[in-house]
Design an enzyme around this catalytic site. Structure first.
Site, PDB file in Angstrom:
ATOM      1  N   ASP A  69      43.510  36.315  36.008  1.00  0.00           N
ATOM      2  CA  ASP A  69      43.601  37.878  35.983  1.00  0.00           C
ATOM      3  C   ASP A  69      44.363  38.341  37.374  1.00  0.00           C
ATOM      4  O   ASP A  69      43.811  37.837  38.342  1.00  0.00           O
ATOM      5  CB  ASP A  69      42.278  38.438  35.744  1.00  0.00           C
ATOM      6  CG  ASP A  69      42.494  39.926  34.633  1.00  0.00           C
ATOM      7  OD1 ASP A  69      43.547  40.352  34.855  1.00  0.00           O
ATOM      8  OD2 ASP A  69      41.565  40.356  34.402  1.00  0.00           O
TER       9      ASP A  69
ATOM     10  N   HIS B 205      51.733  42.980  38.633  1.00  0.00           N
ATOM     11  CA  HIS B 205      50.400  43.133  38.307  1.00  0.00           C
ATOM     12  C   HIS B 205      49.603  42.091  37.680  1.00  0.00           C
ATOM     13  O   HIS B 205      48.547  42.199  37.665  1.00  0.00           O
ATOM     14  CB  HIS B 205      50.348  44.237  37.182  1.00  0.00           C
ATOM     15  CG  HIS B 205      50.712  45.683  37.557  1.00  0.00           C
ATOM     16  ND1 HIS B 205      49.800  46.807  38.217  1.00  0.00           N
ATOM     17  CD2 HIS B 205      51.917  46.155  38.056  1.00  0.00           C
ATOM     18  CE1 HIS B 205      50.544  47.771  38.642  1.00  0.00           C
ATOM     19  NE2 HIS B 205      51.549  47.563  38.468  1.00  0.00           N
TER      20      HIS B 205
END
Length: 762
Positions: free
Chosen positions: A390, A176
């Site tokens: 991110d 992730h």
């Protein structure tokens, strides 16, 4: 997932689940009610938000994860139709595995070293231990041929650990967070172990194409494996076959339909309007929503906002900023420091620019539930997503899904994974404060028509590519990746340390003893003799040996010792009569046979050495000796057809490091059988195993059934061949395919004595 009172799993022994999700955290947190019952409420976090709706669509789904508190974990339970299997973490493991290696080593390194990573070897040890506990909990929960989906950077070793126990299942891994460039990743101690752990999966998924390419480059450069496009050829240990692993991009999303539907509720619409009234009905509301994390660019955002207020570009009476900073990893020093800095900056801005009754920045250091967050998104004219790095950033997608009115502006960092998809956002480099200030002003100045055009494009992307589509794409690709191997690894019959009840063991021994023709076979070290550091000082139990001799003289009974020791070594320590067959080197050497045993059944030609095998063995021995020289205390034993690396006497961390070096070497030997055991790794140039040996001995002795006692990983090749009439007895703890378990060598003596007694009576 709404809150619900938990219910225990009705039958933990029932057939496994078709889909098992493995993540660091369970999707729920516990809360004790006044009556003592436990209520489980949905946990915050992107992964839970993403996977919650996916698990609702699965007929038989399970989730393995930590329950969130240190100490003994609760028993498996069900909540909202999902089976949850908690994993225990004690306080020291939380500090070392989670706060330490995961969040102070991996997290900063994977996020481009925004903060310097910290390396501690004890943290790595805890990371390995915790990953193994997750793997051991997950492996037996999957059905035959099922799917296990492992998530995120805390569990990168789990895929390989599961594959060691469950070769029949398909294993997926999804990362992730970003995966760093090979130059950064190369700084990580134990980097190759991380890569090999991930390559236990059939499919490794990433958020962005650049992350997948970074992973492929690391595999190619650091492991030297062949990479063809997205496909990696992973060599097996020694003669084990090559596996293919796919690395592919699957940008994660949200349950966009559910989020959008919330905006239609009159209560939420009123709440959004009330929020603006509470702020004094400003002309513009600018919103930032983040975990309090140094990767999110909160300090950069506040710096830009403060300068805009300071130079008069923004009037705090007309434009208000809300900064939601959800508490995160508050025990980690870098996060404590970040909180102090953010609160100092907010205080300075408000001190300089707030008016009485209205703050220039409304700072909220707490969590908001989904409904409250949706109301905030509905109230916001501009949302700032200024992440420095991110993996995806679901806040950006949640904001878009919350605006069916086609109003609002998303300012989005080009370093967030969402930037690859949400191209109609106002893109920004958050490291450039001047550019960030200009982007904020541009967002505030967009006309209604410009907002509508951009938001229509953004919503098309988010609504069409929701979390269900993401999960479907991943699982469908996983279904076509790899090829589950249903042969080599037996199903685990016994797990953990539970000893077979004495009455059950005795009943099985009684039935076995009545079988007309039987074969009784046993390992040597760890079964007949306690394991000792000095292999030459081994002391087998004299009563056990005497009982085996007695059994070998009984009609219809064949007895064999099957050991990893060389045949001559085994013979010198066991000193058995010719009525007991000795098998050394895991089946590669067979001693003299009793006259009544059919010697022609043993295919001695397959076990013979050739000049080519002699040369290969010499090369292996030299390489293992090189490894041993680098790790004091490690020894190399030479057998007629094998070389063995013994690590039991290694100093410090030498045992683990030498074993890793040996396994790395093993993948370069396609003609060799490599067998890892208890602090040993054996390299055999003759292809055989204890399991093959016992089948051959059973045929040669015309046995109707056999019994085998073993304690090592190598004995699982025997236990995996158990038929209905056979008995497998595991000595000691650990997951096993054996049908029975006893505690140690003392109990072995009792088992053999009882077997002799029952056989005399039959």
């Amino acid at each position: 997932m709404p809150s619900s009172v938990s219910h225990p799993v009705d039958d933990p022994a029932r057939p496994g689940h078709d889909l098992v999700v493995v993540a660091n955290r369970l999707p729920v947190d516990s809360r004790t009610l006044p009556d003592g019952a436990t209520e489980w409420v949905t946990s915050p976090g992107g992964l839970v938000t993403a996977m919650e709706s996916v698990m609702r669509t699965v007929d038989s789904g399970a989730w393995v994860g930590w329950a969130g508190t240190p100490g003994q974990q609760p028993a498996p339970f069900e909540a909202d139709g999902m089976s949850l299997y908690p994993v225990r973490l004690d306080q020291e493991e939380i500090e070392r595995y989670y706060e330490g290696y995961s969040n102070a080593t991996l997290w900063p390194l994977y996020h481009d070293v925004i903060v310097a990573p910290v390396f501690h070897r004890t943290w790595w040890d805890s990371y390995v231990t915790a990953n193994r506990r997750f793997a051991r909990t997950a492996a037996p929960t999957a059905s035959e041929g099922g799917t296990i989906w492992v998530h995120d950077y805390q569990l990168q070793l789990v895929p390989r650990m599961i594959r060691e126990d469950r070769a029949d299942v398909r294993i997926g891994f999804f990362n992730h967070i970003p995966f760093p460039s090979v130059e950064l990743f190369s700084q990580l101690p134990k980097r190759n172990q991380i890569l090999r752990g991930l390559l236990g999966a059939d499919l490794v998924g990433f958020q962005r194409e650049s992350d997948a390419q970074n992973f492929l480059a690391a595999v190619r450069k650091l492991l030297g494996y062949h990479v063809d496009g997205q496909t990696i050829s992973v060599p097996g240990l020694g003669a084990a076959p090559v596996r293919e692993v796919v690395a592919q991009t699957f940008p994660i999303s949200i349950d966009s339909t559910a989020v959008s539907a919330l905006t239609e509720e009159p209560e939420l619409r009123e709440r959004a309007m009330q929020l603006r009234r509470d702020l004094g009905n400003p002309q513009h509301v600018v919103l930032g929503v983040d975990r309090l994390d140094y990767t999110k660019g909160i300090r950069h955002r506040l710096k830009a906002w403060g300068e805009l207020l300071g130079d008069g570009s923004i009037d705090p009476r007309e434009t208000v900023m809300i900064q939601v900073a959800t508490p995160s990893r508050e025990r980690v020093e870098a996060y404590q420091q970040l909180r102090d800095e953010v609160e100092l900056i907010v205080g300075r801005i408000n001190g300089d620019h707030s008016s009485i009754g209205r703050a220039a920045v409304s700072y909220q250091h707490r969590s908001f539930d989904r409904r409250d967050m949706t109301a905030l998104f509905m109230a916001a004219d501009v949302v700032l997503v200024t992440a420095l790095r991110d993996g995806m950033n679901l806040v950006a997608k949640e904001y878009v899904a919350s605006r069916p009115d086609l109003r609002g502006v998303l300012v989005l960092s080009e370093f967030a994974g969402a930037a690859d998809e949400l191209r109609a956002a106002v893109m920004v480099n958050p490291h450039d404060i001047d550019e960030l200030k200009a982007a904020i002003l541009r967002a505030l100045a967009l006309t209604d028509e410009e907002q509508e055009e951009a938001m229509r494009s953004l919503r098309h992307q988010v609504m069409e590519n929701d979390v269900q589509a993401w999960a479907h794409d991943f699982l469908q690709r996983l279904e076509h990746s790899g090829a589950p191997d249903r042969g080599p690894k037996p199903t685990v019959r016994l797990s953990g340390e539970d000893i077979t009840a004495p009455e059950d063991l005795d009943a099985s021994l009684r039935t076995f003893a009545r079988t007309p023709r039987i074969l009784i076979a046993t390992d040597f070290d760890g079964v007949l003799a306690p394991i000792v550091a000095d292999r030459d000082a081994v002391a087998p139990d004299p009563t056990a040996l005497a009982t085996l001799r007695e059994l070998s003289e009984m009609p219809g009974v064949a007895v064999a010792l099957i050991s990893g020791r060389a045949l001559g070594d085994l013979d010198s320590h066991a000193r058995m009569p010719s009525s007991v067959v000795l098998v050394g080197s895991h089946g590669a050497e067979v001693g003299a046979l009793p006259p009544w045993m059919q010697a022609e059944v043993l295919d001695s030609a397959a076990l013979s050495m050739t000049p080519e095998k002699d040369e290969l063995l010499a090369s292996i021995t030299e390489n293992l000796r090189r490894i041993a020289r680098a790790h004091p205390g490690v020894e190399v034993e030479l057998k007629p057809s094998a070389a063995v690396l013994h690590t039991r006497n290694a100093r410090g961390r030498g045992s683990h490091n030498a074993t890793e070096s040996a396994l790395e070497y093993a993948v370069t030997l396609p003609e060799v059988t490599v067998t890892p055991g208890k602090e040993v790794v054996e390299f055999s140039v003759v292809h055989t195993s204890k399991g093959a040996a016992i089948e051959t001995l059973a045929r040669a002795s015309a046995a109707d059934a056999w019994l085998y006692l073993g304690d090592d990983v190598t004995d699982e090749t025997v236990f995996g061949r158990l038929e209905q009439a056979d008995m497998g007895i595991k000595v000691g703890d650990g997951d096993t395919a054996a049908s029975h378990r006893v505690a140690g060598t003392d109990e072995v003596v009792a088992v053999l004595a009882r077997l002799a007694e029952l056989r005399r009576e039959s």
